[in-house]
Design an enzyme around this catalytic site. Structure first.
Site, PDB file in Angstrom:
ATOM      1  N   MET A   1       0.709  -0.990  -0.136  1.00  0.00           N
ATOM      2  CA  MET A   1       0.159   0.392  -0.268  1.00  0.00           C
ATOM      3  C   MET A   1       1.285   1.512   0.597  1.00  0.00           C
ATOM      4  SD  MET A   1      -3.433   1.586   2.523  1.00  0.00           S
ATOM      5  CE  MET A   1      -2.741  -0.076   3.597  1.00  0.00           C
ATOM      6  N   PRO A   2       0.939   2.278  -1.106  1.00  0.00           N
ATOM      7  CA  PRO A   2       1.775   3.247  -0.964  1.00  0.00           C
ATOM      8  C   PRO A   2       0.630   4.359   0.034  1.00  0.00           C
ATOM      9  CG  PRO A   2       1.412   2.345  -3.464  1.00  0.00           C
ATOM     10  CD  PRO A   2      -0.021   1.569  -2.682  1.00  0.00           C
ATOM     11  N   PHE A   3       1.835   5.092   0.739  1.00  0.00           N
ATOM     12  CA  PHE A   3       1.367   6.244   0.694  1.00  0.00           C
ATOM     13  C   PHE A   3       2.415   7.222   0.593  1.00  0.00           C
ATOM     14  CE2 PHE A   3       2.680   9.109   4.976  1.00  0.00           C
ATOM     15  CZ  PHE A   3       1.014   8.720   4.791  1.00  0.00           C
TER      16      PHE A   3
END
Length: 67
Positions: A1-3
């Site tokens: 999950m990119p943040f």
């Protein structure tokens, strides 16, 4: 999950501009890294210019000197 966390000075950025930033950054991660947009998180933090320093001075001070 990119943040992704975007920090900008609080200078009257509109809701539409923020919407475009979120969509654009999300699409960049999709196009460049093949990330799933449904799990990509983008947060925009707006910082008061008194709380953002460059070269030992606040952005507020620097802008006053430039005026």
């Amino acid at each position: 999950m990119p943040f992704v966390n975007i920090r900008i000075t609080k200078d009257g950025v509109t809701a539409e501009q923020k919407k475009q930033l979120i969509a654009g950054v999300t699409q960049l991660l999709v196009d460049t890294l093949g990330k799933n947009p449904a799990t990509t998180v983008v947060i925009i933090d707006e910082v008061e210019t008194d709380n953002w320093g460059i070269g030992g001075e606040s952005v507020t001070e620097r802008r006053q000197q430039a005026s």
